[in-house]
Scaffold this motif. Sequence first.
Motif, short mmCIF file in Angstrom:
data_model
loop_
_atom_site.label_atom_id
_atom_site.label_comp_id
_atom_site.label_asym_id
_atom_site.label_seq_id
_atom_site.Cartn_x
_atom_site.Cartn_y
_atom_site.Cartn_z
N ALA A 5 -21.34 -19.60 38.71
CA ALA A 5 -19.88 -19.41 38.82
C ALA A 5 -19.37 -20.07 40.08
N TRP A 30 -15.25 -20.71 42.28
CA TRP A 30 -13.92 -20.11 42.38
C TRP A 30 -12.91 -21.14 42.86
N ALA A 40 -9.51 -15.93 35.18
CA ALA A 40 -10.59 -16.91 35.32
C ALA A 40 -10.38 -18.05 34.35
N HIS A 69 -12.34 -20.70 31.71
CA HIS A 69 -13.54 -20.89 30.90
C HIS A 69 -13.29 -22.07 29.97
N VAL A 116 -18.02 -10.21 34.35
CA VAL A 116 -18.81 -11.16 35.12
C VAL A 116 -19.68 -10.38 36.10
N ASN A 127 -22.55 -10.66 39.10
CA ASN A 127 -23.26 -11.48 40.08
C ASN A 127 -24.72 -11.05 40.06
N ARG A 141 -20.45 -25.61 35.79
CA ARG A 141 -20.26 -24.20 36.10
C ARG A 141 -19.86 -23.44 34.85
N ILE A 156 -18.13 -20.46 34.71
CA ILE A 156 -16.82 -19.81 34.81
C ILE A 156 -16.26 -20.10 36.20
N ASP A 157 -14.93 -20.14 36.28
CA ASP A 157 -14.25 -20.37 37.55
C ASP A 157 -13.34 -19.17 37.81
N LEU A 158 -13.65 -18.41 38.82
CA LEU A 158 -12.89 -17.20 39.15
C LEU A 158 -11.80 -17.49 40.17
N THR A 198 -20.46 -20.32 45.36
CA THR A 198 -21.06 -20.24 44.03
C THR A 198 -22.00 -19.05 43.96
N VAL A 239 -21.95 -13.84 32.12
CA VAL A 239 -20.59 -13.66 31.59
C VAL A 239 -20.69 -13.10 30.18
#
Length: 324
Positions: free
Chosen positions: A61, A63, A86, A88, A99, A101, A122, A124-126, A141, A146
């Motif tokens: 992931a 951000w 987020a 996707h 999500v 971690n 990646r 997903i981008d939060l 990262t 997910v």
Amino acid sequence: MILVALCLAGCAETTLVTNGSKLATEDSNTIPPYKLGKPYQIEGAWYYPKVDYDYSETGIASWYGPDFHGKSTANGEIFDQNALTAAHKTLPMPTIVRVTNLENGRSIEVRINDRGPFKNNRVIDLTRRGAQLLGFEGQGTARVKVQVMKEDSILLANKVGGAQLAYAGEPEPLAGGPKPQAAPAGTVVTQKLPPGQSAPAPAPAQTSASTVQPQASSSVVGLPKPSAQQAAATIPSLNGSVSYQPVKPTHIFIQAGAFLQQSNALKLTQQLASLGQTRVTQARVGTQTFYRVRLGPISKIEDADTLLQQVIGTGQPDARIVVE
């Protein structure tokens, strides 16, 4: 997506509501209409939006935040770096996902409202707030899992006039009907289709300076009609609660491809042997067996990024990073 600027289970969960977290109450009057979009292409790679309530994937992931705060997302919202949303590449907008971690066990729920991320594969981008709650804002990262929250996602889709849209131009089956077989992560799209079927020609993406705007599909099959209890239910609220799950060791791999024919997998293994330790593993999906070509394990995300680009450079544009 607003293109990314990277900052280059069995135990019971305990829950913590983080102080100062932004209350992101979902209101169907403020969320744009349901959107899936047609296949689109970014930097030579094709992406195929798909309704998938069983979706579960591991990966890396990232951000995004200040540089995109206030700009439009792929579904027409204004991006808020403090909201629990987020980006996707393929899930419908909106979809609620959990999500986790995998490095510290923190877990949150966010709503998909954008497309991406498209750099270094990646998963997903939060938002910055999501990264803060998951504990990886500083490092940029993290290894994550997910998962789609099925019931909440269906409820939210119905509330915003959602429809179960087509995958690659063909409608999903009605509730209770047979579902198409899905290949393991990293499989070339043409290998996901049953024998004798071919995918329609993908349509180019519509892009602007900062946003990918996939077109809405014209093939629509209604979502299962909600029960009276569901219809009376409220839109899921994302209030910044953080759950903690047990932390287990993980390993990073590059998956170069997946094949129905073992001979093709072995051929690719030989082709990539000079890049590092390469192996073929099997994955059973429905009645089919796929042969996955993987390199690794790799200890650092930075090393995985480098190896991924090397694999792509050999002519494997669908190569991806996976975490197990």
